[in-house]
Design a protein around this motif. Structure first.
Motif, mmCIF file in Angstrom:
data_model
loop_
_atom_site.group_PDB
_atom_site.id
_atom_site.type_symbol
_atom_site.label_atom_id
_atom_site.label_comp_id
_atom_site.label_asym_id
_atom_site.label_seq_id
_atom_site.Cartn_x
_atom_site.Cartn_y
_atom_site.Cartn_z
ATOM 1 N N TYR A 567 50.381 39.200 34.518
ATOM 2 C CA TYR A 567 49.071 38.977 33.903
ATOM 3 C C TYR A 567 48.054 38.522 34.952
ATOM 4 C CZ TYR A 567 51.420 39.257 29.370
ATOM 5 O OH TYR A 567 52.128 39.682 28.285
ATOM 6 N N THR A 568 48.391 37.437 35.673
ATOM 7 C CA THR A 568 47.421 36.896 36.619
ATOM 8 C C THR A 568 47.116 37.899 37.733
ATOM 9 O OG1 THR A 568 48.226 34.678 36.145
ATOM 10 C CG2 THR A 568 46.895 34.939 38.122
ATOM 11 N N ALA A 569 48.142 38.646 38.180
ATOM 12 C CA ALA A 569 47.916 39.610 39.262
ATOM 13 C C ALA A 569 46.924 40.683 38.831
ATOM 14 C CB ALA A 569 49.242 40.250 39.679
ATOM 15 N N SER A 570 47.104 41.228 37.605
ATOM 16 C CA SER A 570 46.168 42.269 37.169
ATOM 17 C C SER A 570 44.803 41.673 36.857
ATOM 18 C CB SER A 570 46.736 43.042 35.977
ATOM 19 O OG SER A 570 47.111 42.163 34.935
ATOM 20 N N LEU A 571 44.789 40.470 36.308
ATOM 21 C CA LEU A 571 43.507 39.800 36.047
ATOM 22 C C LEU A 571 42.688 39.704 37.336
ATOM 23 C CD1 LEU A 571 41.892 38.032 33.848
ATOM 24 C CD2 LEU A 571 42.898 36.076 35.020
ATOM 25 N N GLN A 683 31.181 28.204 32.415
ATOM 26 C CA GLN A 683 30.877 29.383 31.588
ATOM 27 C C GLN A 683 32.051 30.356 31.580
ATOM 28 O OE1 GLN A 683 27.150 31.305 32.327
ATOM 29 N NE2 GLN A 683 26.059 29.381 32.649
ATOM 30 N N LEU A 684 32.668 30.500 32.756
ATOM 31 C CA LEU A 684 33.818 31.390 32.868
ATOM 32 C C LEU A 684 34.924 30.923 31.921
ATOM 33 C CD1 LEU A 684 34.687 33.807 34.521
ATOM 34 C CD2 LEU A 684 35.456 32.267 36.314
ATOM 35 N N SER A 685 35.115 29.611 31.901
ATOM 36 C CA SER A 685 36.163 29.032 31.080
ATOM 37 C C SER A 685 35.895 29.277 29.597
ATOM 38 C CB SER A 685 36.259 27.534 31.381
ATOM 39 O OG SER A 685 37.338 26.986 30.699
ATOM 40 N N SER A 686 34.661 29.028 29.146
ATOM 41 C CA SER A 686 34.399 29.220 27.711
ATOM 42 C C SER A 686 34.409 30.704 27.363
ATOM 43 C CB SER A 686 33.094 28.540 27.277
ATOM 44 O OG SER A 686 31.993 29.098 27.932
ATOM 45 N N ALA A 687 33.932 31.555 28.284
ATOM 46 C CA ALA A 687 33.958 32.995 28.024
ATOM 47 C C ALA A 687 35.401 33.497 27.932
ATOM 48 C CB ALA A 687 33.207 33.749 29.114
ATOM 49 N N LEU A 688 36.265 32.998 28.812
ATOM 50 C CA LEU A 688 37.671 33.400 28.786
ATOM 51 C C LEU A 688 38.351 32.959 27.494
ATOM 52 C CD1 LEU A 688 39.211 32.931 32.327
ATOM 53 C CD2 LEU A 688 39.726 34.802 30.778
ATOM 54 N N ARG A 793 42.620 43.424 31.507
ATOM 55 C CA ARG A 793 41.424 44.230 31.685
ATOM 56 C C ARG A 793 40.446 43.984 30.525
ATOM 57 N NH1 ARG A 793 40.269 48.908 34.887
ATOM 58 N NH2 ARG A 793 38.493 49.996 34.034
ATOM 59 N N LEU A 794 41.028 43.832 29.322
ATOM 60 C CA LEU A 794 40.208 43.535 28.144
ATOM 61 C C LEU A 794 39.467 42.213 28.305
ATOM 62 C CD1 LEU A 794 42.073 44.391 24.841
ATOM 63 C CD2 LEU A 794 39.642 44.647 25.291
ATOM 64 N N LEU A 795 40.163 41.217 28.834
ATOM 65 C CA LEU A 795 39.507 39.925 29.040
ATOM 66 C C LEU A 795 38.338 40.082 30.010
ATOM 67 C CD1 LEU A 795 42.550 37.461 29.330
ATOM 68 C CD2 LEU A 795 41.319 38.203 27.297
ATOM 69 N N VAL A 796 38.616 40.766 31.129
ATOM 70 C CA VAL A 796 37.566 40.918 32.144
ATOM 71 C C VAL A 796 36.422 41.784 31.602
ATOM 72 C CG1 VAL A 796 37.038 41.815 34.447
ATOM 73 C CG2 VAL A 796 39.151 40.558 34.065
#
Ligand code: ZN
Ligand code: MN
Length: 838
Positions: A567-571, A683-688, A793-796
């Motif tokens: 997960y983390t690698a593809s993220l 912001q990154l944290s709340s968006a994630l 990919r969906l998260l990003v």
């Protein structure tokens, strides 16, 4: 039973001529009722129609653009019927000899290309308008006689979404050709649809016509409903009546209007008052001269010529004016991907704020090119560039003038800054010594000193580089992100989370490692990898971004757990694949031992050596040479691409990971999160967190019920990764133990389904009937990507689409939270970022 649906469209396009098609009245929208009328368009006896040259030229231009055979001679016919808005009791149209036949339009839908055949294109006149007020009906003949081009497709479409996509593409085409404004609300484009359903491979069924679909959204909803309705009738053993139905937008269903008339009901006969129209060389040359590069060709060219991703290309090519503007900016020296990113992000925000269009804004292509040149040359840094953009909109002035007036030029002269750095180092020998010993913290302090000395105008990245140079520091940052590689086995056998301790001591004077490198440990958290929270990922992303923008790291090595490494690698790959330094994730199945011995430390040592450009021989599925920039995974002595990683077993000596669909993995590893990664950590944290909340992963299993997915959708899930059997199949029979209801529900609730496979292989929806039904239901095949890679990919994609929009603010000016939008254009952008994968 397997059903097949057939959809054909008849699209009426109002041509943008000055005058009407058979008289000289103005063809204008919005005039006082019955002011643009004359004896010809009011159908007085004895008057003669005369053909508008502009209208026929536009008609042939569209026919040419849609690859039709152009009629050397075309003729007009009378279509007889009585209706109050039709003063002559017949409409002049083309029936026997239309101006264009046998064309096609190539549609790209769900990443598949499909050719939709055009049966014919003909020119005709519009009717007037009836306005119903209370128990009265009023007539306005202003529209009577305005030129309409009717485009008739073959029944090559299958589902509502396809028809919507076709209509949108056609709208783009007529707007590119400047023959129609494409304004569906004002009726400039109107659509009727033919729908029939039959057993697969049994040909067309009995045809139902749906009238007056006046938005592309209605086209989709009406067709989806109508196909379902016919299929239900057939499944019950009934027959579908051939009739005309109307879409009721308030009730979301189609209603019977009348039984369908056939062509012979209209008693077509040749219009005796109109001569045949014959083309000649001069006419055809004028038609050729009207042609422009069409949206599809332009999108394809933009993707290859400028290296843009699908979402960027679609945004830029939606309007010809935007695409032209973009190319003028690139021609003026703007770097292609930077211009696209600015247009999608900051420029769009400013335009929204100002309520302006790009063409009519103070931002010229030359000004944006100039701004980006100043940014690239280091005259200003990013935040100043954004400020400058804002002032261009406020002051209608050139970037250079604004920067000069504000005193914003950065000092980026190596000589000047080098002296300032030397002075700061000399004045603070203790800080310098700490940095030389591997402690990064005092670097910020020294940067601050140089900033103070230069009035805040020193270029921070260069200052950091110069400090590193002055102290001969070239760091490899080792970030600990939990997992066994950083964990420790206690004497009672329990493994506890930990961080990487005393790296400098462990690796100092290591003969296997290149010399002159120092390690800076950044402990991100003391946890095991199965405990990762969105906020942990946010911290990791922000830290990587910070190291990359500082520019002083030679490489990043990230210690991680095994179970969630995929997960983390593809993220990180979706965010940082274009990094200019290597980012190596590494893991160990067994925790480190006291004293820094064992497999964990050996693996870490190999990762560091590989990142530094040396060491590690062994199998590398990617074939990447040591030190290759971008995101990589190193486990044991093997190197893997960051995408499509599958964890097999806890065994470091043989291959414990494998890569599914290596070709897809290699091909698809491109960064899509350029805006997302630049968000501040809060912001990154709340968006994630929000993105994770809206996303669900489901593995399909025998007996699975659609209700479980529906419950998730009702609880706010917006995107579902569906891990299908084999090459893209699932149970879609009408039974409780089937996904059928969930697919229908997803379509209604605007939830996007992304399909992956439980087996190594590409989900291509080709051979299987159930897969075809999934496809019809709107599910999006993700090709050869694994579930893990699609999930990240969906998260990003969600955060990127949100960041490009500027997010939805929460809590005042100093915004720390970041709410993702939830409208259809936002979701479209998420989907296009997902579909950009090969
Ligand atoms: Zn007239
Ligand atoms: Mn018509």
């Amino acid at each position: 039973m397997a059903w097949q649906s057939f959809v054909g469209l008849e699209i009426h396009v109002q041509l943008l001529t000055q005058s009407k098609v058979f008289c000289s009245c103005a063809a204008a929208f919005g005039s006082e009722p019955n002011t643009n009328v004359c004896p010809v368009c009011l159908g007085y006896p004895g008057v003669l129609p005369a053909l508008n040259g502009e209208a026929i030229e536009m008609g042939y231009t569209v026919a040419r653009a849609l690859n039709c055979t152009l009629a050397e001679e075309c003729m007009f016919d009378r279509k007889n019927y009585f209706y109050p808005d039709l003063p002559k009791n017949y409409q002049i149209s083309q029936f026997h000899h239309p101006l264009g036949t046998n064309g096609w339009i190539d549609l790209e839908f769900r990443r598949k290309k499909k050719r939709i055949r055009i049966h014919e294109i003909h020119l005709e006149e519009d009717a007037g308008k009836m306005i119903h007020a209370g128990d009265m009906s009023l007539l306005d003949y202003n529209r009577a006689g305005t030129p309409l081009l009717e485009i008739v497709t073959e029944p090559d479409l299958e589902i509502g979404e396809e028809a919507e996509a076709l209509l949108q593409e056609l709208r783009r085409i007529v707007r590119y050709l400047a023959v129609c404004d494409g304004n569906m609300e004002e009726g400039s484009m109107r659509c009727d649809a033919n729908v029939s359903v039959n057993l697969r491979d049994a040909g067309l069924g009995s045809k139902v016509e749906i009238k007056n679909l006046n938005s592309s959204r209605f086209v989709r909803k009406a067709l989806t409903h109508e196909i379902e309705r016919q299929q239900e009738i057939l499944e019950r053993g009934g027959t579908v009546a051939q009739e005309t139905r109307l879409w009721n937008e308030n009730r979301d269903l189609t209603e019977s209007m009348r039984s369908k008339e056939s062509a012979h009901d209209y008693r077509y006969f040749p219009e005796p008052d109109m001569p045949r129209f014959r083309t000649d060389d001069a006419f055809l040359a004028r038609v050729e001269a009207r042609l422009v590069e069409l949206p599809a060709a332009r999108r394809e060219r933009f993707a290859t010529q400028y290296g843009l991703d699908l979402a960027q290309v679609e945004l830029l090519c939606e309007e010809r004016a935007t695409a032209d503007w973009y190319e003028r900016c690139v021609a003026a020296g703007g770097e292609a991907t930077a211009v696209a990113a600015w247009l999608a992000g900051d420029v769009r925000q400013q335009l929204n704020r100002a309520g302006a269009t790009l063409d009519a804004s103070p931002l010229t292509p030359e000004r944006l090119a100039e701004l980006l040149r100043l940014l690239d040359a280091g005259t200003i840094h990013g935040p100043i560039a954004k400020q400058t953009l804002r002032l261009i909109f406020e002051r209608d002035d050139d970037p250079e003038a604004i920067i000069r007036a504000e005193g914003w030029e950065l000092v980026s002269d190596r000589g000047v800054l080098g002296e300032a750095v030397a002075a700061a180092v000399a004045a603070h020998p203790q800080a310098a010594e700490q940095i030389r010993a591997g402690d990064r913290k005092p670097i910020g302090f020294l940067v601050g000193q140089v900033m103070k000395a230069t009035g805040g105008r020193a270029e921070p990245t260069l200052v950091r580089t110069l400090i590193d140079e002055a102290l001969s520091v070239s760091t490899i940052d080792v970030l600990s992100f939990g997992g066994a590689i950083a964990g420790r086995r206690q004497s009672d056998g329990l493994v506890v989370g930990g961080n990487l301790a005393d790296l400098n001591a462990l690796f100092e004077n290591d003969p296997d490692l290149p010399s002159g490198i120092r390690f800076a440990e950044v402990a991100l958290g003391e946890f095991l990898s199965e405990e990762i929270l969105p906020s942990d990922w946010a911290t990791l992303i922000a830290t990587v971004q910070e190291r990359l923008s500082e520019g002083s790291s030679r490489a990043l090595v990230i210690g991680h757990g095994t179970d969630t490494l995929a997960y983390t690698a593809s993220l990180l790959a979706w965010l940082f694949a274009d990094a200019r330094i290597p980012i190596v994730l590494t893991a160990s199945a067994v925790p480190g031992e006291e004293g820094g011995r064992g497999e964990a430390i050996d693996t870490l040592r190999r990762a560091v050596a590989w990142a530094a450009g040396g060491g590690v021989r062994g199998e590398t599925p990617t074939g990447a040479a040591p030190g290759t920039p971008g995101v990589h995974v190193l486990y044991g002595s093997r190197l893997y691409p960051p995408v499509n990683l599958k964890y097999l077993r806890a065994d470091a000596t043989s291959a414990a990971f494998e890569t599914w669909n290596v070709a897809t993995a290699t091909e698809s590893t491109h960064a899509i999160g350029r805006e997302a990664r630049a968000l501040p950590v809060g912001q990154l944290s709340s968006a994630l967190e929000e993105a994770v909340r809206r996303t669900h992963v489901a593995k399909v299993y025998p007996g699975m019920r659609g209700e479980t997915l529906i419950a998730n959708m009702d609880a706010g899930v917006r995107h579902i990764v569906l891990e299908l059997y084999d090459t893209g199949t699932a149970n879609l029979r009408e039974a409780p133990f089937s996904l059928r209801r969930a697919i229908a529900h997803a379509r209604e609730a605007a939830v996007d389904l992304f399909c992956t496979s439980q087996q190594e292989g590409v989900v291509d929806f080709s051979g299987y009937v159930t897969a075809h039904e999934l496809w019809r239901g709107g599910a999006i095949p993700m090709g050869g990507l694994t579930t893990e890679s699609v999930y990240t990919r969906l998260l990003v994609a969600q955060i990127e689409a949100g960041a490009r929009r500027g997010g939805e603010g929460r809590g005042g000016a100093q915004r720390s939270a970041f709410d993702l939008p939830d409208d259809s254009s936002y979701r479209d952008e998420v989907v296009s970022l997902m579909e950009d994968a090969p």
